[in-house]
Design a protein around this motif. Structure first.
Motif, PDB file in Angstrom:
ATOM      1  N   UNK A 194       0.843  -1.133   0.026  1.00 52.15           N
ATOM      2  CA  UNK A 194       0.095  -0.058  -0.050  1.00 52.15           C
ATOM      3  C   UNK A 194       0.780   1.327  -0.191  1.00 52.15           C
ATOM      4  N   UNK A 195       2.004   1.137   0.540  1.00 55.47           N
ATOM      5  CA  UNK A 195       2.804   2.307   0.591  1.00 55.47           C
ATOM      6  C   UNK A 195       3.529   2.801  -0.594  1.00 55.47           C
ATOM      7  N   UNK A 196       3.797   1.924  -1.430  1.00 50.08           N
ATOM      8  CA  UNK A 196       4.713   2.083  -2.751  1.00 50.08           C
ATOM      9  C   UNK A 196       3.914   1.798  -4.120  1.00 50.08           C
ATOM     10  N   UNK A 197       2.740   1.214  -3.926  1.00 54.97           N
ATOM     11  CA  UNK A 197       2.066   0.752  -5.168  1.00 54.97           C
ATOM     12  C   UNK A 197       1.721   1.632  -6.011  1.00 54.97           C
ATOM     13  N   UNK A 198       1.192   3.085  -5.540  1.00 50.94           N
ATOM     14  CA  UNK A 198       0.523   3.962  -6.154  1.00 50.94           C
ATOM     15  C   UNK A 198       1.510   4.589  -7.070  1.00 50.94           C
ATOM     16  N   UNK A 199       2.815   5.087  -6.763  1.00 50.89           N
ATOM     17  CA  UNK A 199       3.576   5.496  -7.413  1.00 50.89           C
ATOM     18  C   UNK A 199       4.271   4.654  -8.588  1.00 50.89           C
ATOM     19  N   UNK A 200       4.440   3.287  -7.913  1.00 45.97           N
ATOM     20  CA  UNK A 200       4.909   2.620  -9.475  1.00 45.97           C
ATOM     21  C   UNK A 200       3.890   2.364 -10.323  1.00 45.97           C
ATOM     22  N   UNK A 201       2.447   2.262  -9.994  1.00 45.32           N
ATOM     23  CA  UNK A 201       1.380   2.361 -11.156  1.00 45.32           C
ATOM     24  C   UNK A 201       1.213   3.355 -12.065  1.00 45.32           C
ATOM     25  N   UNK A 202       1.598   4.419 -11.497  1.00 45.94           N
ATOM     26  CA  UNK A 202       1.613   5.881 -11.844  1.00 45.94           C
ATOM     27  C   UNK A 202       2.829   6.265 -12.966  1.00 45.94           C
ATOM     28  N   UNK A 203       3.733   5.606 -12.736  1.00 40.79           N
ATOM     29  CA  UNK A 203       4.779   5.600 -13.594  1.00 40.79           C
ATOM     30  C   UNK A 203       5.231   4.518 -14.680  1.00 40.79           C
ATOM     31  N   UNK A 204       4.692   3.548 -14.513  1.00 45.61           N
ATOM     32  CA  UNK A 204       4.753   2.332 -15.511  1.00 45.61           C
ATOM     33  C   UNK A 204       3.759   2.511 -16.566  1.00 45.61           C
ATOM     34  N   UNK A 205       4.218   2.775 -17.759  1.00 44.48           N
ATOM     35  CA  UNK A 205       3.247   2.659 -18.680  1.00 44.48           C
ATOM     36  C   UNK A 205       2.587   1.455 -19.024  1.00 44.48           C
ATOM     37  N   UNK A 206       1.336   1.352 -19.301  1.00 41.90           N
ATOM     38  CA  UNK A 206       0.578   0.175 -19.760  1.00 41.90           C
ATOM     39  C   UNK A 206       1.044  -1.216 -18.754  1.00 41.90           C
ATOM     40  N   UNK A 207       0.910  -0.694 -17.516  1.00 48.72           N
ATOM     41  CA  UNK A 207       1.069  -1.743 -16.602  1.00 48.72           C
ATOM     42  C   UNK A 207      -0.491  -2.649 -16.380  1.00 48.72           C
ATOM     43  N   UNK A 208      -0.472  -3.854 -16.990  1.00 45.09           N
ATOM     44  CA  UNK A 208      -1.688  -4.498 -17.052  1.00 45.09           C
ATOM     45  C   UNK A 208      -1.979  -5.191 -15.622  1.00 45.09           C
ATOM     46  N   UNK A 209      -1.104  -5.595 -14.986  1.00 45.15           N
ATOM     47  CA  UNK A 209      -1.365  -6.476 -13.757  1.00 45.15           C
ATOM     48  C   UNK A 209      -0.511  -6.420 -12.858  1.00 45.15           C
ATOM     49  N   UNK A 210      -0.907  -6.252 -11.742  1.00 45.57           N
ATOM     50  CA  UNK A 210       0.045  -6.648 -10.233  1.00 45.57           C
ATOM     51  C   UNK A 210      -0.206  -7.802  -9.415  1.00 45.57           C
TER      52      UNK A 210
END
Length: 237
Positions: A194-210
């Motif tokens: 929860x601490x780091x997921x938002x920043x990762x998702x915002x910066x990785x283009x076309x991230x389909x799934x975690x």
């Protein structure tokens, strides 16, 4: 929106600690889907110390979202995946005694092996993904072996996030750009929280799934499983 697949290995670990069926793995998987989870991930290991091979067969009958089975493609694992036929198989090069996954594939050194295994799964109609470090050359190698997707191994991002999140995300942005250029789908997993997921998702283009397990289940001990699943979904919007 990036899809959230919840890894339920830790639920199986807790169940196995007492030798009974509490918590009930199938009930938890069904509940996760009802809370909004968009997939269920399992990672059976040869010693079946958490997820058992029979769990994979049982989950296939009840999972209504995407079913993802991770693991090292030894013969026993390949046979299981071909029998169960999940929507996705994720190939991970973990050793038999590994506590958790700790490296991505060297797609160049293992080109012939990966090509054969991926061809086997794809011929059965199973989407393939391979676990890789954020290295553009390794991702070029992933394209060469015929995989549909890569799963970026995000431990280094999670470890460095608190000290310098821009530096931590940089190699993953470059890796994602290369994957997009090559037409590879992008998944990610390992130590995302929860601490780091938002920043990762915002910066990785076309991230389909975690795919998230340990952190999500640990956070749920304090916050509740329904609440935590939806907190992840909010961060992935």
């Amino acid at each position: 929106m990036t899809k959230l697949s919840v890894n339920v290995n830790k639920i199986a670990t807790l169940r196995n600690a007492r030798g009974g069926n509490v918590p009930n793995l199938l009930k938890v998987a069904t509940d996760i889907e009802s809370f909004g989870g968009q997939g269920i991930t399992i990672h059976p290991r040869p010693d079946e110390r958490h997820i058992r091979y029979q769990d994979a067969r049982d989950l296939k009958k009840i999972v209504k979202t995407e079913f993802n089975i991770e693991g090292n493609p030894i013969s026993k694992f390949i046979e299981l995946v071909l029998e169960v036929k999940p929507e996705q198989v994720t190939l991970v090069p973990d050793s038999v005694d590994a506590i958790t996954s700790n490296a991505g594939w060297d797609t160049i050194a293992h080109k012939e092996f990966l090509t054969d295994v991926i061809k086997t799964f794809k011929s059965a109609g199973i989407r393939t993904s391979i676990f890789v470090d954020p290295d553009p050359k390794v991702i070029e190698g992933a394209k060469a072996v015929g995989t549909d997707r890569i799963e970026l191994y995000t431990e280094s991002y999670a470890t460095d996030y608190e000290n310098d999140k821009e530096k931590a995300i940089r190699p993953f942005i470059e890796a994602a750009k290369k994957a997009n250029e090559l037409g590879l789908g992008i998944n990610a997993g390992h130590d995302l929280s929860l601490d780091n997921i938002k920043y990762f998702a915002q910066n990785i283009p076309n991230l389909l799934e975690v795919s998230i397990g340990h952190a999500l289940i640990s956070e749920a001990l304090y916050l509740g499983l329904d609440n935590v699943v939806n907190m992840y979904l909010q961060r992935l919007k």
